[in-house]
Design an enzyme around this catalytic site. Sequence first.
Site: not given
Lengths: 346, 346, 346, 346
Positions: D149-152, D154
């Site tokens: 995932g994107c937040y994951s 970063a």
Amino acid sequence: MKNVAIVGGTGYGALELIRFIEGHDYLKLTQIISQSQEGHLLEEMYPHLATYIDAPLEAFDFIKIRDKIDIVFFATPAGVTKEMLPQFLDSPIQCIDLSGDLRLSNPSDYEKWYGGKPASQNLLDNAVYGLSEIYPNEIQGAHICSNPGCYSTASLLGMIPAVQNDLIDTSSIIIDGKTGVSGAGRKTSIMTHFSETNENVKPYKIGKHQHIPEIEQYLSKEANQSVVINMTTHLIPMTRGLLCTMYGRLNQSINVQEVHEIYQKFYQSHPFVRVRNLESYPATKEVYGSNYCDIGVYIDERTRQLVVISAIDNLVKGAAGQAIQNANLMNGWPVDLGLRQIPVFP
Amino acid sequence: MKNVAIVGGTGYGALELIRFIEGHDYLKLTQIISQSQEGHLLEEMYPHLATYIDAPLEAFDFIKIRDKIDIVFFATPAGVTKEMLPQFLDSPIQCIDLSGDLRLSNPSDYEKWYGGKPASQNLLDNAVYGLSEIYPNEIQGAHICSNPGCYSTASLLGMIPAVQNDLIDTSSIIIDGKTGVSGAGRKTSIMTHFSETNENVKPYKIGKHQHIPEIEQYLSKEANQSVVINMTTHLIPMTRGLLCTMYGRLNQSINVQEVHEIYQKFYQSHPFVRVRNLESYPATKEVYGSNYCDIGVYIDERTRQLVVISAIDNLVKGAAGQAIQNANLMNGWPVDLGLRQIPVFP
Amino acid sequence: MKNVAIVGGTGYGALELIRFIEGHDYLKLTQIISQSQEGHLLEEMYPHLATYIDAPLEAFDFIKIRDKIDIVFFATPAGVTKEMLPQFLDSPIQCIDLSGDLRLSNPSDYEKWYGGKPASQNLLDNAVYGLSEIYPNEIQGAHICSNPGCYSTASLLGMIPAVQNDLIDTSSIIIDGKTGVSGAGRKTSIMTHFSETNENVKPYKIGKHQHIPEIEQYLSKEANQSVVINMTTHLIPMTRGLLCTMYGRLNQSINVQEVHEIYQKFYQSHPFVRVRNLESYPATKEVYGSNYCDIGVYIDERTRQLVVISAIDNLVKGAAGQAIQNANLMNGWPVDLGLRQIPVFP
Amino acid sequence: MKNVAIVGGTGYGALELIRFIEGHDYLKLTQIISQSQEGHLLEEMYPHLATYIDAPLEAFDFIKIRDKIDIVFFATPAGVTKEMLPQFLDSPIQCIDLSGDLRLSNPSDYEKWYGGKPASQNLLDNAVYGLSEIYPNEIQGAHICSNPGCYSTASLLGMIPAVQNDLIDTSSIIIDGKTGVSGAGRKTSIMTHFSETNENVKPYKIGKHQHIPEIEQYLSKEANQSVVINMTTHLIPMTRGLLCTMYGRLNQSINVQEVHEIYQKFYQSHPFVRVRNLESYPATKEVYGSNYCDIGVYIDERTRQLVVISAIDNLVKGAAGQAIQNANLMNGWPVDLGLRQIPVFP
């Protein structure tokens, strides 16, 4: 009707002061002072004020102010009022300082966080801190009022109920702030250059923001112990709005309904702080152009962190709006006089 | 004090009506009507209205309105008021329609540009066109007022002084319009989807915008001849604001000072139209949140084109603000009652 | 492999040159020149270039350039290349000038629209105009190429098919331009200050934009008659993108299908001009970051106006991208070498 | 050359896959699959792809894929691949899943955070987690890759060096995330409606974001102990970009130079993670359109908090770019093939 002067009349703080004074029943804008633009009409710089302001900008002249002005708002950069204000100490003129010069009671903090020589102890001793909802009694009848910083307002209104009620471990407080670009004022810089600010989120002044010691000073006072916070501030691609997401570790077995009730009671007599319903959280657009501070609370049960979110319009509750609110308090007028405006939405 | 109802109470037009009614001395918001959200509190959808509206949304019920309401604002999509309004014809209730249903006097124009069955001739005959600065006498005492479209307001206020004074060849008029996204309302669509609207300029409804016949109808009336315009509209990545850049070929040897003087005289008694100084031109931010229409004029000497630029806040002077202005006119109150707000800048 | 230098290496034009040169098979970035930042690393100013550029910025030194460079891109403000370029006339180095110094063939036009002393006649005589799709033969093998302005590129690509084919009355051309803020470069100013540019549309340089004479010069050439245009430019709250909406009165009984076919044929062998399908129109986001110019055509039957809409990324097809395209043409390489990038969407 | 299919071909993830595949030496886009748009051309929906994609969108048909495709990217919403992927288990086709279906190894976590039935244990067992810099060996040669995932992405890239090196108390981790609107995809909603998202910062999914268990799973793995985090996510008025500000209490007397060195060493062989110089911090614009993750570290000496800031383009390193990077790893190609693009700045 009180005659009002604004010193620093060409910045964004002054613009908002003018907007709210225009709709205020007891305030009359009599003089706008700008050293750099003396003799010019404000509408040359700000055509949107055409039809509102006729008189040209004036140089600062204490004698002229003393003779006709009742209240002076200082919308000046840091470093100005510490020089200007001493001569007002013996006059009956009410002074409201929107700059940071009088916010820190410890002069060495000023030197550290702002740089430069602090205001005199006498001046500091004579100034009350204008966080309207928290110190209304001190503000009422005050002669000199130091208006809080924008981050300080959002942070303190968000965290004081928690620390006063000893809900959280005060050594665990983290404040993650997000602000629109208008907080940087009208001075141009790469930081405020549209092409590099638009479509961009960036942290700035990490660990160095001058509102940190101000927040600590009043959290410490309300917690009755020394509080040190960690604050990181971010620039967001919008003009107005400031949102603080604040984290603190709960030190008791309280649930979110109880925390919510504490916050609601704390602010129940304060029209400009709106504690959101449970599971509803603030957004900066919902306070746009208004004097509200919206606050939401959440408990992360998995980590037992209290999360408090507060949103203000940085130029209103974070500056000019709260200054008007303080003028109301200082004069014993209804606290929302001239400020009861619905946020501009969308 | 007049009791006010808003029909279509959950759209952006209604929000702005609520904002201005709140600060109006003679209007009291008594009822908000929304078929789709009956029984809900408006603050569920719009938390920024918390503390302002207590009563739940109601279904439309003519009998209930008749008994307690003096003025109804219809902030409804096209197609609603042509059905609702006939029952108001025999009542004393003042009706102000913010939709397009009553703007076109020729029913076949409605069929062509809006689609669907037009309002009855009787209804059309009973409605006055609420372009406040141009038709104040007709509006005063009117029973039913058809509030102009946003592009129509900016375009007509910009071009009527030119065509009334026969300055330009009326067959040469080109209007290039730019608007923020709020004009499309709250209905979600790809056209209003942030990811595709941000950092984007796009033309839309080329040659097909429903405000075209409305503009032509009133330019023709003021020019005393049939005027056909070419209008292209563009969507701009901002929430509010509408700017029209209008072009017309001069048909006489007038200079820009003379044109400017004509415009200034034309609007000298109208507080909400501000003709800019020569060589100063409007920008939408300078009217943000306010009821102003700023107008600038320029003559391109090389092509002998008159360029007129007008800027409004599409939700205020282009919708709710002008509706309040019309309510003021209809009731003989000062035209700027409740509307004298300085633009929110920056 | 050709060695490339960029003069004016710290502006936005240079950034885009660097981005495209990085992906170009035959170009090698060897030297970046900046008088003001000599000795500094570009990544100090632009951290996003970390890992791409190791060498420090250098002062301009013709001898050093002559010895190792094959192609120089001048991404300098107006007024620089007219002084720098004469010494290159006797060298084999290919020069591509992104500034306006060599665009106007009539020196008095330069004095009028740019101010200051124009380039020498000798220099002007030696420069070809790099509107890649229109003058590919002249550009091929050229020594000095004057890269078109951003508005000029969008306007000329949009209008040349119409004037070459005598579709419109050339005295009726009106160009309404909208551009993002990056066109103003990196120099800070109130005009590019986020707080006043965001949520704002404003006209600027009305009738005075320096691209007007450039557009007229080449429209006149292609129309075989003197063409004078009326152009009004607007600043839009976005970083990149430029859209021109162009109006001209049809002077023959042509229909939109025929016009569309003319445009399609005109550009059928040019990969970077995409004539949109009928009833589809360009949007700046659809060319974002790419070298495309998208063009849409419309006929307003009611006024017999031809409306042509063109969209480019002002920093790519309007500056650095077209400069690379010209380098490709000058060297006989495929025109899309290093430029075949899909627009960044959304 | 490998033949590639994209399933879910009309979303933003697919657009970015197409953009990077176009410039990739070993990948050939052969088939785009969209159940809802079968038979349509992608350019009808996305005109910016005109000239790139000729073939119409196809329905999903495993047999057709099996016969001609080597690699399938699933750019589908949650809930699709858990149904589609089982039939690929016995084929040699490489599958890269950009959805969340295979990210959580514990099926009950999927039920709790995503809702609905989780993927089969067999499928989960066969998928490797495609955090390219951390698990390159597992990804090399993998058959099924679950893209983070994107937040994951970063968060994990930012925190793993700290937890692997036992720098912080893992019970103290707070992640404050800020993302642009494109992360919400193309589905329209009030949350992504321009008028309410522009000039607004708002928290969303507080304590409920489905990337939380994913981050915890891999932080726990790398810390060799169970890690529970507190993450609050915010929507920012921009299209692209994601920035995480991460806080953790230092549990040893390390200084910032030492932390910085640890991070630099950790990522020294990974071209897409750029550890910023000391006192320099990431900004989302500096990775716009690129596959970089920029990371900055800071120690707040007053609170002994480690602050790590990471920035990515949510659609690139947070989705399509990392998927291509994983395809490179799976096939033993250079990790940056097709991805070495300079960020689009400004």
